[in-house]
Design a protein around this motif. Structure first.
Motif, PDB file in Angstrom:
ATOM      1  N   ALA A   1       0.833  -1.210   0.000  1.00  0.00           N
ATOM      2  CA  ALA A   1       0.000   0.000   0.000  1.00  0.00           C
ATOM      3  C   ALA A   1       0.866   1.257   0.000  1.00  0.00           C
ATOM      4  O   ALA A   1       0.552   2.235  -0.688  1.00  0.00           O
ATOM      5  N   VAL A   2       1.961   1.252   0.737  1.00  0.00           N
ATOM      6  CA  VAL A   2       2.875   2.394   0.760  1.00  0.00           C
ATOM      7  C   VAL A   2       3.508   2.564  -0.615  1.00  0.00           C
ATOM      8  O   VAL A   2       3.579   3.679  -1.147  1.00  0.00           O
TER       9      VAL A   2
ATOM     10  N   GLU B   1       1.103   4.125  -2.969  1.00  0.00           N
ATOM     11  CA  GLU B   1       0.954   5.567  -2.749  1.00  0.00           C
ATOM     12  C   GLU B   1       2.163   6.333  -3.274  1.00  0.00           C
ATOM     13  O   GLU B   1       2.022   7.442  -3.789  1.00  0.00           O
TER      14      GLU B   1
ATOM     15  N   ARG C   1      -2.331  10.887   1.537  1.00  0.00           N
ATOM     16  CA  ARG C   1      -2.536   9.434   1.647  1.00  0.00           C
ATOM     17  C   ARG C   1      -1.214   8.717   1.914  1.00  0.00           C
ATOM     18  O   ARG C   1      -1.155   7.782   2.710  1.00  0.00           O
TER      19      ARG C   1
ATOM     20  N   ALA D   1      -0.182   6.469   5.088  1.00  0.00           N
ATOM     21  CA  ALA D   1       0.313   5.098   4.893  1.00  0.00           C
ATOM     22  C   ALA D   1       1.607   4.867   5.676  1.00  0.00           C
ATOM     23  O   ALA D   1       1.760   3.818   6.326  1.00  0.00           O
TER      24      ALA D   1
END
Length: 174
Positions: free
Chosen positions: A107-108, A111, A156, A160
């Motif tokens: 997820a990081v 982003e 975001r 994260a």
């Protein structure tokens, strides 16, 4: 220039997968010379500016940016880079662990890709970097504020990395 950045770039350059993935896109000899020059403690500030300019043009070139981001998705490329980046943080194990944890989170990385895909965000990031290199603290703070206020992808990304404790560890006193 941040020694961790230079060390990370040198480790990346030492990985055959990394060089092979970029061979057809950039001049490998130019990068090797710049990295060797940067590894010397008393290097010229112009060398730093040359490397930053090269990094900037690389991130602004769609093919290079996508190739680097794809390479960073590979465990055998990402993990040595992260290890090199956190190695100087041996005296701050919490910060090292938080950064390593964030780097392993898909997820990081998603982003980061979203942030780097925006030309406006990349421009603001480079302006912030130039302000930091020039010791313009006010300009750096102003650019950072604009990034967070106007670009949801940056916010975001901050959330994260916050989930991994990176922001908490960066604020912690040594």
């Amino acid at each position: 220039m941040n020694r961790n950045l230079v060390k990370g770039l040198q480790v990346a350059w030492g990985l055959p997968e990394f060089r092979t993935g970029l061979r057809h896109l950039i001049d490998l000899d130019e990068i090797a010379v710049l990295l060797a020059t940067l590894s010397v403690p008393d290097h010229d500030r112009e060398v730093e500016r040359s490397l930053l300019s090269l990094l900037r043009s690389g991130l602004d070139t769609v093919e290079i940016r996508k190739a680097v981001l794809l390479l960073l998705e590979q465990d055998e490329v990402r993990r040595p880079l992260v290890a090199a980046a956190v190695e100087p943080l041996a005296d701050r194990p919490g910060q090292a662990a938080a950064i390593a944890s964030a780097a392993e989170d898909p997820a990081v990385r998603r982003e980061i890709r979203a942030v780097l895909d925006s030309a406006k965000v990349r421009e603001l990031i480079w302006q912030a970097i130039e302000n930091q290199v020039s010791d313009n603290r006010f300009g750096l703070i102003r650019r950072a504020a604009v990034l967070f206020v106007r670009h949801p992808s940056v916010l975001r990304l901050a959330w994260a990395v916050r989930r991994h404790g990176v922001l908490r560890e960066l604020r912690r006193k040594q």
